[in-house]
Design an enzyme around this catalytic site. Sequence first.
Site, PDB file in Angstrom:
ATOM      1  CB  ALA A 162      10.965 -42.900 -17.471  1.00  0.00           C
ATOM      2  CE  LYS A 163       5.110 -38.086 -23.130  1.00  0.00           C
ATOM      3  NZ  LYS A 163       3.948 -37.853 -22.507  1.00  0.00           N
ATOM      4  CB  VAL A 164       6.768 -45.602 -17.850  1.00  0.00           C
ATOM      5  CG1 VAL A 164       6.702 -46.939 -17.839  1.00  0.00           C
ATOM      6  CG2 VAL A 164       8.210 -45.136 -17.551  1.00  0.00           C
ATOM      7  CE1 TYR A 168       0.874 -39.452 -19.223  1.00  0.00           C
ATOM      8  CE2 TYR A 168       2.874 -41.324 -19.583  1.00  0.00           C
ATOM      9  CZ  TYR A 168       2.289 -40.018 -19.635  1.00  0.00           C
ATOM     10  OH  TYR A 168       3.175 -38.849 -19.775  1.00  0.00           O
TER      11      TYR A 168
END
Length: 312
Positions: A162-164, A168
């Site tokens: 999931a590119k949450v 990052y």
Amino acid sequence: MTPFDYTKGQAFLRDRFVPFADATVSIASSPVLYGLSVYTVFSVAWNADQKTLSVFRLQDHYRRLVNSAKIMDFCSFEPAWSYEKFKETMFELIRQNAPEEDVLIRATIFTDGIIAGTKIHSLPHVLAAYVYPVGEILPRGGVHLCVSSWIRNPDNAIPSRAKVNGGYVNSSLMKNEAILNGYDDAIALDAQGHVTEGTVSNIFLVRNGVLITPHVGADILEGITRDSILKIARDMKLPVEERLIDRSELYLADEAFVCGSSARVTPVLSIDKRKIGNGVMGPMSQTLSDAYRVAQRGTAADAYADWRMEVS
Ligand code: PMP
């Protein structure tokens, strides 16, 4: 031609186009307080001869965005945003900005509530997007990497697939440490010491003529550039392995490169100060990089035309 200044362009926020400067969220909002947002970045290539813009693998980016939202239980996004509506909105965003150079689009879904606490379910989950120049996130000639002392978020902490945005923090800690120690970027290992990926890119090695990359269960982002490289390599009948990679294999690689929508295909020149191959881009990396560039830009007849869509 004036370079594209995205701070003077148009952005999309919630359900309308607004000047970039007005596309703001509250200091008390969930994405600011807790990183409660997911995103994708996709490329738009400018063809200077034909004066056309073409978007790369938009439907795959939409699908990954929806999947990231599902993992985060951003439950109101998908019912409100069909692919057709998303595509039309992205095309209109491009038309309103009309860049005359290669650009990237960052599309973000965020929890749009001013409430105390980390709640997600049943809050509004809305879309924001803007266009920005490709720039050079990594030196084009190649990168010197280190293995990070930080480990990659495991799937049952902050899922890598999931590119949450909140996840990052993990990438930023690695990147920061790498830069302070004189490297361009870092390679993240998982808790067991296996190779996962770069801070904003997937990693490939070439060893004894075989193209090797960590499999999708190895706490990586399911990168769309990674997928493109794998498809191109298999179409070229190159031997490919998606599998666990030990740290020590990094030092034995004949070639290595990292890849991503922003990172493009960038050769890895050294890892932990050990030269990779001859310290320049290796032949298989070059072949794949060239083929990827053609697939992305459509500068020659190729089998990947369905990955591109011209903005009309
Ligand atoms: N891994 C991470 C952690 C990233 O942030 C990115 C950039 N989105 C990638 C891999 C590459 O993904 P893609 O090819 O879809 O841009």
